[in-house]
Every structure is written in structure tokens, then in C-alpha cells.
Design an enzyme around this catalytic site. Sequence first.
Site, PDB file in Angstrom:
ATOM      1  N   TYR A  47      -9.351  37.781  28.551  1.00 35.87           N
ATOM      2  CA  TYR A  47      -8.535  37.068  27.565  1.00 35.87           C
ATOM      3  C   TYR A  47      -9.214  35.770  27.216  1.00 35.87           C
ATOM      4  CZ  TYR A  47      -4.193  38.992  25.910  1.00 35.87           C
ATOM      5  OH  TYR A  47      -3.281  39.708  25.199  1.00 35.87           O
ATOM      6  N   GLU A  49      -8.105  33.562  24.268  1.00 38.87           N
ATOM      7  CA  GLU A  49      -7.476  32.943  23.091  1.00 38.87           C
ATOM      8  C   GLU A  49      -8.022  31.541  22.907  1.00 38.87           C
ATOM      9  OE1 GLU A  49      -3.243  33.269  23.478  1.00 38.87           O
ATOM     10  OE2 GLU A  49      -3.283  35.428  23.190  1.00 38.87           O
ATOM     11  N   ASP A 193     -15.446  38.437  -1.062  1.00 36.46           N
ATOM     12  CA  ASP A 193     -15.370  39.439   0.005  1.00 36.46           C
ATOM     13  C   ASP A 193     -16.586  40.341  -0.167  1.00 36.46           C
ATOM     14  OD1 ASP A 193     -14.938  41.674   1.538  1.00 36.46           O
ATOM     15  OD2 ASP A 193     -12.816  41.871   1.039  1.00 36.46           O
ATOM     16  N   THR A 219     -16.786  42.540   6.326  1.00 40.53           N
ATOM     17  CA  THR A 219     -16.722  43.376   7.518  1.00 40.53           C
ATOM     18  C   THR A 219     -18.110  43.345   8.154  1.00 40.53           C
ATOM     19  OG1 THR A 219     -17.268  45.293   6.173  1.00 40.53           O
ATOM     20  CG2 THR A 219     -14.934  44.952   6.697  1.00 40.53           C
ATOM     21  N   LYS A 222     -20.404  47.824   7.817  1.00 39.12           N
ATOM     22  CA  LYS A 222     -20.907  48.605   6.670  1.00 39.12           C
ATOM     23  C   LYS A 222     -22.419  48.403   6.570  1.00 39.12           C
ATOM     24  CE  LYS A 222     -16.474  48.581   4.195  1.00 39.12           C
ATOM     25  NZ  LYS A 222     -15.592  47.516   4.704  1.00 39.12           N
ATOM     26  N   ARG A 228     -17.287  47.708  14.260  1.00 38.35           N
ATOM     27  CA  ARG A 228     -16.154  47.553  13.347  1.00 38.35           C
ATOM     28  C   ARG A 228     -15.534  46.162  13.552  1.00 38.35           C
ATOM     29  NH1 ARG A 228     -14.112  51.208  10.229  1.00 38.35           N
ATOM     30  NH2 ARG A 228     -15.823  52.565  10.798  1.00 38.35           N
TER      31      ARG A 228
HETATM   32  N1  DSN Z   1     -12.203  51.322   3.688  1.00 40.73           N
HETATM   33  C1  DSN Z   1     -13.177  50.475   3.085  1.00 40.73           C
HETATM   34  C2  DSN Z   1     -14.076  51.211   2.186  1.00 40.73           C
HETATM   35  O1  DSN Z   1     -14.211  52.409   2.381  1.00 40.73           O
HETATM   36  O2  DSN Z   1     -14.662  50.640   1.295  1.00 40.73           O
HETATM   37  C3  DSN Z   1     -12.544  49.377   2.396  1.00 40.73           C
HETATM   38  O3  DSN Z   1     -11.660  48.769   3.301  1.00 40.73           O
END
Ligand code: DSN
Length: 425
Positions: A47, A49, A193, A219, A222, A228
Site C-alpha cells: 500500500y 497511498e 489525450d 494510456t 498502446k 495497461r
Molecule cells: N479502448 C480504446 C481504444 O480501443 O481505442 C479507447 O479507450
Amino acid sequence: MQRDTALFNLIHEELHRQRRGLELIASENFTSLQVMEAMGNVMTNKYAEGYPGRRYYGGCEVVDQSEQLAIDRVKEIFNVTYANVQPHSGAQANAAVMLALLQPGDTILGLDLSMGGHLTHGSAVNFSGKLYKPTFYGVVPETGLIDYTTLEQQARTHKPKLIICGASAYSRDWDYKRIRAVADEIGALVLADISHPAGLIAKGHLNDPCEYCHIVTSTTHKTLRGPRGGIIMMRNDFENPMGQTGPKGEIRMMSQLLDLAVFPGTQGGPLEHVIAAKAVAFFEILQPEFRAYTEQMLKNTKAMEAAFLEKGYNIVSGGSDNHLLLLDLRNKNISGKKAENTLVKADITLNKNMVPFDDKSPFITSGIRVGVPAITTRGLQEVHMPLVVNWLDKVLMDPDNDATIEKVKKEVNEFMLQFALYPEM
Ligand code: DSN
């Protein structure tokens, strides 16, 4: 303790699915083994925090260092002075930014979901559209490019507090400078974003959002090829324009508001094992091999674009500057839903996607989104793209023919097994 064979058999099955399939989902990738190793470790037990050096629990001296490594590395990658690596996902990152900047009912302006935007940019079914007042811009019907004129008109008419740029299904670069200009005119802040193209931005292949956008989220799983998760960044910190003050009556900096919005605003204990894996992914991005990877993604997209155009496919905006293509299948007499469901029978995975001004519902759609991040990690190069497009075309042009699907599946499986995926496992 007895081993949970049921679950581990499923993990093995998923590994086999990933190994034999052609992965074209534009938002997916394959992390390195060391990213996964860093994710499955004892840090899950801790933990923590708070933030490095200011936690609410004892025993954080080690995770302080790993979280700081992640922060320092991502700052170097994007040349930013502030980074928060705790968001559990891109959606959580965006939720925290909005919590920091907005009051419920405040107006936001984002790209319409049906034109390539994201749920968290104001969709009615998402917190962003329920808690805040969403307004939208789209793309120009004739070109498929962001309609900056409408964006500016909407900004001047609705005076949003936050303008959001970035997309889930847009294959072109963004004019961040133009968006910042109208934001300054109306006193709005700009959030970029960059979840989709972040890896390409990291290596300078696309415009730099950090130069013009006040806050940048992404994110990490990707094109960044990490675990993730999500991140929030700023090139330059600044005093929050909402006038929020700290305990001594001082105006709080945006970095303080963002940190507070992640924890305790929207999250509890950070996932220190995932943050460790983010640190590993950022280490990898800083190595020369990652540049070769991003360059190969761009080559593969261009080769794929040429192969689709040669076969008469309509690509929204005519092509791509990044890692994905959005295909409008209306001239091919097959819906996005049928395309997705048929291709998966041949072990080709991608997703149905609305195209701008779609006449079909989000459950059916007229399009599909095709991306190269995962197959590029597998080792496919531009020479292989005509082969990939050929398989898709065969299935899409004969979707009710089981023999065709079976033949393509066999070819896909034999081909993909030549590109090793986690041979150590
Ligand atoms: N699920 C993502 C995508 O496939 O682009 C977006 O959150």
C-alpha cells in the site's frame, strides 16, 4: 495452496490465441517480457497511498524509488516537468484532470465519439458527459480531417472551460497550435489525450502536444507498449486559473491539483507493480530500438494504406499519418459488425468502428479500425502488408463462405507462428 489450474489454463489459452492470431486492434500491443515480469511481482502487496516521499503508509522506501524512476523516465521521454504515473487507465487520467479543473455542470468541448473521439471526451454515457456539459466538434465531411473552423465556432459560442483534443479513431496529426490560440482567446485550458499516438509523439514523428496543450494524458499500453495504465503530464506547471488555494491561502499550482485529483480525488492505493512495469516500458522507449519500432510502424501503416487503396477500399481522410487506418466499408457491402465477427473466425482481430457521418448505429457501424502497433512488435514489415490486406479482403468479400474463412485462418496461423511471441514461456 492448491494451484488454480482452471485460471492458469485460461492464461495459457490466451497466450496461444495471441501467438497464432493476426492482431490488428489499433489500441493493442505486446509488451516485452520484462514489462510483464515487473508487473507480476511483490509490489502488488504494497500500500502506498500518496506520492514518493509523502506517503500514508510505512515501508514505502523501495516503491518510492521505482515510482520516481517511472516519473523521471517519462519526463525525459516527453520533455515535461510534471508527470503523474498513478492513473490506473487513460479514463482515470482524464477523470482526474476534469476533477482538478472543472465543477460539475461546467462546459467542455471534445471530438464527437461518432467522429473518432473517446468516451471520456464528453460522451453522454460516460462520467464526462454526465457530470459536465459536453459540446462537440467533428470532422469535415469532404476530407475527414478535424473541422477546426467548427471547433473555433463552438469554442466561441459555448465558452468551454476545457477543450479536449485527441481521438481513438483518427489517422491524422493535430494542429495543437491552432487549438491553443482559440483556447487563449476564450480563456479555456487545453487537454491533449494522446493515448493512441503517444509512442510516435515520443520519438518526434508527430506534432508535439506538450508545446501547446496545458495538460497531456495518455494510456501506457498502446503505442507506448507498456502495461495497461495511464499518465498525466505537463511541460510547464502554472498557477491554477480557478483560484483554488492551499492551506496557507496560497494559489495552488496545477501540479498540486492534478496530484490531489488522482489521489485522493479519484483513486486510492496506486498499483505499484504496474507503475514498476511503466518504469520498465519507459526505459525501453529511451533505447534506440524503440525508434526503429516507431519508424517501422509508420512504414507498415503506409504499406497497408497503399494495399487497401489498390483493392478499392475507402480510407477515411484518404490515408494515415500514424499507426491506424479507418476504413469505410459501405462500398464493400459489409457492415463493421459483420466484418469484425467474420474476421475473428479467421483469427484476425480488429474492431468495428463508426465512420464520420455514419448511417448505422454504434452496434453495427459502417467501418473497421485497423492498426499496426501489435503486428509491428511481432516483426511484420512493409513487405508483409499486402499479404495481410489480401487475407482481410478475401474474408470480407466472401464473408459467408466457411471454406474461404478456414483457408485464410490456416494461412494466418502458419504465418504468425513464424514470428515468435514470448518464446521463453
Ligand atoms: N479502448 C480504446 C481504444 O480501443 O481505442 C479507447 O479507450
